[in-house]
Design an enzyme around this catalytic site. Structure first.
Site, mmCIF file in Angstrom:
data_model
loop_
_atom_site.group_PDB
_atom_site.id
_atom_site.type_symbol
_atom_site.label_atom_id
_atom_site.label_comp_id
_atom_site.label_asym_id
_atom_site.label_seq_id
_atom_site.Cartn_x
_atom_site.Cartn_y
_atom_site.Cartn_z
ATOM 1 N N ASP A 199 0.869 -1.167 0.000
ATOM 2 C CA ASP A 199 0.000 0.000 0.000
ATOM 3 C C ASP A 199 0.910 1.222 0.000
ATOM 4 O O ASP A 199 2.068 1.154 0.414
ATOM 5 C CB ASP A 199 -0.931 -0.011 1.211
ATOM 6 N N TRP A 200 0.379 2.344 -0.468
ATOM 7 C CA TRP A 200 1.222 3.521 -0.708
ATOM 8 C C TRP A 200 1.860 4.011 0.593
ATOM 9 O O TRP A 200 1.168 4.292 1.573
ATOM 10 C CB TRP A 200 0.396 4.603 -1.386
#
Length: 770
Positions: A199-200
């Site tokens: 995930d970012w």
């Protein structure tokens, strides 16, 4: 922000990623390139239709190909563990089987179009509070039977090209480094052969992530990979062979998506996105009550349409799931377009904030010297550029953005404009400076700064029909506090309106004078969005009061609930009909007219339990304590927990009514398949969702009282019969034990049902296949 770089020496093109799950935003987070906006995942789940989910995925593949996107960052298959979960609307269901089967259909549709998915968020990311740092403490049995199960089904039935690791940790290990679950379970036990993506900003440590099975750390290049990964190999902290494995999987992703020379994605058939969005919305609408058969309506009815959301529709949830549709059909638009006799009254709003300005606007980008870098049209006053700015605008030189246009008031009087966002702004209307200053953040969540920013309101008197120039300039914020390279602000506006009490009185009067009152209520982005969990299930503002007062004025009141997840409905016994429209996507208003008039049947069934009050819910907590969130309820979430709770829910799992009636004629089980024959006993064609629940014939305190084992959609003309077959997975008869999956050979009761609480036919299963 959204891409992997090209490597020409390998024939490797840049791999482009984009958020979903209701649309494909593309490489630039901007309204300059509109996207089809489908209904929310909870709406898609309410259809219980795997084939429809696959068609939705095929449309998203078409959109991705049109925008040059190779990887769709979707679907979300975390569970509805608590109704307070902030991204509840972005997940499918409280049930792992329903979630996994629908997600598999979605993934198959996307990937048949040559576009990859990243099924997310692996795993136990069922909350937003402290989501980037919290450690989930969960027993192995609950992890296997509930939270891992949807991912396992998708891997088995759809072979996803990618999976995204979650921010949180599980039992002490951050998921971007969780080799036991990523390499051990996901790749080793299940045979997943795709790419894992963080995930970012979710990758934390170079060596631990690489050894834990993480292939790609996003975004780049300033991340724990890139140069840091090279140094780890050169320093002897990481074997080069590990990097080779990651590289090989990225190259395979490129091959599968046509991002490398010699590999071309398959041809795809053209899909009418607007028509499919309208169809999914209608099939998702869930009719919970319909006293006296009020619905469907006749065309001759005089309709009072009431509610701020009836005019300013909320068609999607907030956060990274947002896209920019070319148009949005509100309930008022849809009923008017259908030629109905409609009188509108606002009544009450879900939010005190003003909506984005809706007149013709353009956004112009400037550098520090005032030179124009680019200009794009704005469908409304909301500017949200995250990552690469639109229209070739140089993000490194970007210093200011101005949103401007000419506004012609339809109504004279006290208009209100607003600046929404943090940072420095200058707002002028008709040559008058209404605001010139800096807005400070009012919270600590960096994502909240973009998704739910503060709003500063200023009034101005305007004359009807007299054009005024409106301009809002924002000096771009550059701060280490914000993790995203972004421009996020809005010019908001609302025409003159009565005060709250007068609006309420007007709505009651309009309702009393009509044949039918349709009241649209729901949530706002301040209470239902990514970045935070909910604190209440109550409708915001005075919407409950509005519904109660309108119902008292007109007994033929239809409540239309525009929310992505459960809300309390204290007036539910006082209205004639309750219709859930979820977040219905861009064509929601047309779909509402279709269902109200009976052109389409409301096909939805609840994919999650709706409580009467928050206090009744058996599982609520989604706030970590001392960095930990304990899933102490084990396998008892959703309806599994409600079966043991002292309170009854307002509406049980699987509930929903159609416009016809059904008789369940016969059921039989053989060789892992339940066959159900049923007859349409009504006077119009219809659809029925046949649900199969499995339970131990003798109560077993170690297992839930019952659980979903399969489902199928039936269709039939009036007076005719149809037969559906439902596969009952062998796993349905097993539980996870320290030695692995352990079957319970029986006897079991298998129930064909209209919903969890409306059983129709039962059969006894005495043996299962080995």
């Amino acid at each position: 922000m959204w891409t992997l770089p090209a490597v020409p020496a390998l024939g490797l093109r840049s791999i482009v990623m984009s958020d979903g799950p209701i649309g494909v935003r593309g490489g630039a987070w901007s309204a300059a390139d509109p996207s089809i906006a489908l209904p929310s995942p909870t709406a898609l789940a309410a259809t219980w239709d795997i084939g429809l989910a696959r068609r939705a995925g095929a449309l998203l593949a078409q959109e991705a190909r049109r925008k040059g996107v190779h990887v769709l960052l979707a679907p979300t298959v975390n569970l509805h563990r608590s109704p307070l979960g902030g991204r509840h609307f972005e997940c499918f269901s409280e049930d792992p089987l329903l979630t996994g089967e629908l997600a598999a259909g979605y993934v198959n549709g996307v990937q048949a179009g040559g576009v990859a998915v990243t099924v997310k968020h692996f795993v136990a990311n069922d909350f937003e509070t402290e989501r980037m740092t919290a450690n989930v403490v969960v027993a192995e049995r609950a992890l296997r039977e509930l939270y891992l199960r949807p991912f396992e089904i998708v891997v088995e039935k759809a072979r996803p090209f990618g999976i995204m690791t979650a921010y949180n940790g599980v039992n002490g290990t951050t998921m971007s480094e969780h080799g036991e679950l990523v390499d051990g379970v996901l790749r080793g036990e299940w045979g997943f052969d795709g790419v894992t993506v963080s995930d970012w900003f979710g990758a934390r440590d170079t060596v631990r992530a690489a050894l834990g099975g993480l292939d790609v750390a996003m975004p780049g290049p300033r991340t724990v990979y890139g140069p840091a990964l090279v140094r780890a190999v050169e320093d002897g902290r990481l074997p080069e062979a590990v990097v080779d494995e990651h590289v090989g999987r990225v190259l395979e992703l490129a091959r599968r998506t046509g991002a490398i020379e010699g590999a071309e994605p398959p041809a795809v058939a053209e899909i009418d996105g607007e028509a499919l969005a309208r169809e999914v919305a209608a099939r998702s609408f869930t009719l919970l009550t319909n006293s006296g058969g009020l619905l469907p309506l006749g065309r001759d009815r005089r309709i009072a349409l009431i509610g701020g959301l009836a005019k300013e529709a909320r068609v999607m949830g907030g956060g990274s799931a947002q896209v920019f549709p070319g148009h949005v059909v509100s309930p008022l638009d849809g009923l008017t377009a259908a030629g109905l006799d409609v009188t509108y009254a606002r009544g009450a709003d879900p939010s005190a904030k003003l909506p984005p300005a809706r007149f013709a606007l353009r956004a112009t980008a400037f550098d520090a010297d005032g030179a124009v870098l680019g200009e794009v049209e704005q469908p409304d006053g909301a500017v949200l550029w995250i990552g690469r700015p639109p229209a070739g605008i140089d993000g490194e030189r970007l210093a200011a953005v101005t949103v401007a246009g000419t506004y012609v008031p339809e109504t004279g009087g006290p208009h209100r404009f607003a600046v929404e966002g943090i940072g420095a702004y200058r707002l002028t209307v008709g040559g008058e400076v209404l605001y010139d200053g800096t807005v400070e953040p009012d919270g600590d969540d960096p994502f909240g700064l973009f998704f739910t920013p503060p709003q500063t309101v200023v009034p101005i008197e305007l004359a009807a029909g007299r054009p005024v120039e409106v301009s809002l300039t924002h000096r771009v914020l550059r701060s280490r506090r914000t993790p995203l390279p972004a421009v996020a602000f809005a010019l908001a506006h609302r025409e003159p309106v009565l005060d709250d009490d007068a609006l309420m009185a007007e709505a009651v009067a309009v309702a009393a004078a009509a044949d039918v009152a349709v009241v649209v209520v729901g949530t706002s982005k301040e209470v239902e969005s990514e970045g935070f969990d909910r604190t209440s299930l109550r409708l915001p503002g005075r919407q409950d009061e509005l519904m109660a007062r309108v119902a008292a004025a007109n007994p033929r009141t239809i409540a239309v609930v525009n929310a992505g997840s459960p809300v309390e409905m204290p007036w539910r016994d006082r209205v004639a009909s309750i219709l859930l429209t979820w977040f219905p996507g861009q064509e929601g208003g047309h779909a509402l007219a279709d269902v109200l008039l009976g052109a389409e049947e409301p096909g939805g069934r609840l994919p999650t339990t709706w409580p009467a009050t928050l206090e009744d819910c058996p599982v609520v907590n989604c706030t970590p304590e001392n960095g930990e969130l304990r899933y102490d309820e084990g396998v008892l979430i959703g309806y599994r927990a409600w079966d043991r709770a002292p309170a009854e829910p307002a509406f049980a799992f699987g509930s929903g009514l159609g416009y016809t009636t059904w008789s369940y004629e016969h059921a039989a089980y053989a060789d892992g398949t339940l066959t159900v024959e049923l007859r349409n006993t009504g006077d119009r064609p219809g659809r029925e969702v046949v649900q199969a629940y499995l339970s131990p014939t003798a109560p077993d305190p170690a297992r839930p009282a019952r659980w979903l084992a399969g489902f199928a959609v039936a269709e039939a003309a009036p007076g005719t019969t149809t037969t559906v077959t439902i596969e009952i997975p062998r796993r349905s008869f097993a539980t996870w034990t320290p030695t692995g999956w352990t079957p319970h050979p029986g006897p079991h009761t298998l129930t064909a049902a209209h919903s969890l609480t409306t059983p129709k036919l039962t059969v006894t299963v005495t043996t299962i296949a080995p």
